[in-house]
Design an enzyme around this catalytic site. Structure first.
Site, short mmCIF file in Angstrom:
data_model
loop_
_atom_site.label_atom_id
_atom_site.label_comp_id
_atom_site.label_asym_id
_atom_site.label_seq_id
_atom_site.Cartn_x
_atom_site.Cartn_y
_atom_site.Cartn_z
N HIS A 140 36.81 73.53 -15.74
CA HIS A 140 37.04 73.71 -17.19
C HIS A 140 35.92 74.51 -17.87
CE1 HIS A 140 40.42 70.73 -17.78
NE2 HIS A 140 40.05 70.49 -16.54
N ASP A 154 31.09 79.21 -23.45
CA ASP A 154 32.09 78.14 -23.52
C ASP A 154 33.23 78.49 -22.58
OD1 ASP A 154 33.50 75.91 -24.41
OD2 ASP A 154 33.13 76.33 -26.53
C1 G6P Z 1 33.73 69.30 -21.68
C2 G6P Z 1 33.95 69.10 -20.20
C3 G6P Z 1 34.78 67.86 -19.92
C4 G6P Z 1 34.16 66.68 -20.64
C5 G6P Z 1 34.03 66.95 -22.13
C6 G6P Z 1 33.37 65.81 -22.91
O1 G6P Z 1 34.92 69.68 -22.29
O2 G6P Z 1 34.56 70.26 -19.63
O3 G6P Z 1 34.83 67.61 -18.53
O4 G6P Z 1 34.93 65.51 -20.44
O5 G6P Z 1 33.24 68.12 -22.29
O6 G6P Z 1 32.14 65.48 -22.35
P1 G6P Z 1 31.83 64.03 -21.77
O7 G6P Z 1 30.53 64.19 -21.05
O8 G6P Z 1 31.75 63.14 -22.97
O9 G6P Z 1 32.96 63.64 -20.85
#
Ligand code: G6P
Length: 476
Positions: free
Chosen positions: A165, A377
């Site tokens: 992602h 990003d």
């Molecule tokens: C980004 C990453 C995700 C992640 C999200 C929130 O979008 O690509 O994999 O889940 O951030 O971050 P966190 O560490 O809270 O899961």
């Protein structure tokens, strides 16, 4: 290893649930949280026998697997040490900054890596136990780079997809990673590796050649491992949102009324600028605030009639770089309001909170100009949400060229957020843009987001994984 019963298994660091307290017997109680990924997966999960393997978001014991909204949820436990070493450490103190072009300095610690290996193995084992013979398993994101190979070792019968992602950096940066070979080989356990942008796929293919001495041809990598010779395909599959659901939400009378109320509460300014981000150093929040401050200082934007609403949702607060960022942002906001505010009026409305989707939709509708100034990003779904919410056809998106969304939303006002003068000019242009130009640009962007929604993204990836030919990709 005996196989499980699910034909389609998603493996992600997080389960699509939040832990909300405990049951009377002491076991954890969960509530589903409707994220973008789960929205895309829900119909596929319902059509096939679907399971989701992930961490429920709090350290310690987890309950049994359970079913929610037609999805079989399989919680993977992380101890307090693993949260510190695998999640906050290796995932968010090493890989996250490294993959975002070292905006913050990555740290390399062997005990973080050891924890990452152990946790990835646990996720792979959990997925292997759920997947039926010949099932499709879709592994998500940088927290789980080793899962594809560890899964294939035990279950060569599976079709394995991996989607990254976040960006994949150039080799000059990636090669810093002491475990670069293991990471590349971990990902190459998949049959198909998806990225947000073409440049990410190209960077990955180069890393395969350099770090793992693999042979690549076009978008495929030749892999020789214990299971024989395989071809792994790497390509761009830009992720999206459930555009229709977002538009429906933004069209609801409550949200429309709330948008009007927000403008009133802000004092009916001529121009509302909006930023919506996780509080993360990749998002360029400091650059945005400096740009806005200069516009007020030199009088280009009228102090009395322009406001910036900045939503910065709390994120990864125990990681040092994030708490440092919070301090800096809050200091800057305080200075800005101190220098330019008056009694009863502040130019920046800073909200360190997470809001429900309805409130977000209302903010998007209330904003004349949306500012997405990310320094790096993978995609930036906020940009796509803003576009989907603008059913009135109005609003201007100022978008960093370093966000994946810039490949698709070419009708945005594109900026290099490091170039403060260029960003200032772009914001002024956006704020003063004639209505017909605003509408023309928004129409083109809305068409793109509505046609390329998250369901199409999932179908495109899974269809390609199943060996179907891909449709032409159009823009990007
Ligand atoms: C980004 C990453 C995700 C992640 C999200 C929130 O979008 O690509 O994999 O889940 O951030 O971050 P966190 O560490 O809270 O899961």
């Amino acid at each position: 290893m005996p196989s499980g019963q699910y034909d389609f298994v998603v493996v992600a660091n997080r389960l699509p649930v939040d832990q909300v307290g405990t049951e009377p017997d002491g076991s954890p109680r969960y509530e589903t949280s409707p994220g973008g990924l789960v929205t895309a997966m829900a119909p596929i999960m319902a059509a096939h026998d679907g399971a989701w393997v992930g961490w429920p978001g709090a350290p310690g014991e987890v309950g049994e697997a359970f079913d929610a909204d037609g999805i079989h949820l399989v919680p993977v436990p992380l101890s307090t040490t693993e949260v510190a070493d695998y999640y906050e450490g290796m995932s968010n103190g090493t890989l996250w900054p490294l993959f975002h072009d070292v905006i913050a300095a990555p740290e390399y610690h062997r005990h973080w890596w050891d924890s990452y290996v152990a946790v990835n193995q646990r996720f792979a084992d959990a997925a292997a136990a759920q997947a039926a013979e010949g099932a499709t398993v879709w592994v998500q994101d940088y927290q789980l780079l080793l899962v594809p190979a560890r899964l294939r070792e035990q279950r060569p019968d599976l079709k394995i997809g991996f989607f990254n992602h976040i960006p994949f950096p150039g080799y000059e940066i990636f090669s810093q990673l002491p475990w670069r070979r293991q990471v590349v080989e971990g990902v190459l356990g998949a049959d198909l590796v998806g990225f947000q942008r073409r440049s990410d796929a190209t960077n990955f293919l180069r890393a395969c050649r350099r770090a793992a001495e693999a042979v690549t041809k076009g978008g495929t990598v030749q892999v020789d491992d214990a299971t024989g010779r395989r071809e792994v395909r790497a390509a761009a599959f830009p992720i999206s949102i459930d555009a229709q659901a977002f538009e429906d939400l933004a069209t609801s009378p409550e949200v429309v009324a709330r948008a009007e109320q927000i403008r009133k509460e802000l004092g009916e300014p001529d121009t509302v600028l909006l930023g919506v981000d996780r509080l993360d150093y990749t998002k360029g929040i400091r650059h945005r605030l400096s740009t806005f401050a200069e516009l007020l200082e030199d009088g280009t934007l009228d102090k009395e009639s322009t406001v910036l609403v900045q939503v910065a949702s709390p994120s990864r607060e125990r990681v040092q770089a994030y708490s440092d960022l919070r301090d800096e942002v809050e200091l800057t906001v305080g200075r800005l309001n101190g220098d330019h505010g008056t009694v009863g009026f502040s130019p920046v409305h800073y909200l360190h909170q997470s809001f429900p989707r309805e409130e977000m939709a209302a903010l998007y509708l209330a904003a004349d100009v949306m500012l997405v100034t990310a320094l790096r990003d993978g995609m930036n779904l906020v940009a796509k949400e803003y576009v989907a919410a603008r059913h009135d056809g109005d609003g201007v998106l100022v978008l960093s060229e370093f966000a994946g969304a810039a490949d698709e939303l070419t009708q945005a006002v594109l900026i290099n957020p490091h170039d403060i003068d260029g960003s200032k000019a772009a914001i002024v242009r956006a704020a003063r843009m004639p209505a017909d130009e605003r509408r023309r640009r928004m129409r083109a962007m809305r068409r793109r987001v509505k046609e390329h929604d998250v369901e199409r993204w999932a179908q495109d990836f899974l269809g390609t994984l199943a060996g179907e030919p891909r449709e032409p990709q159009g823009q990007q």
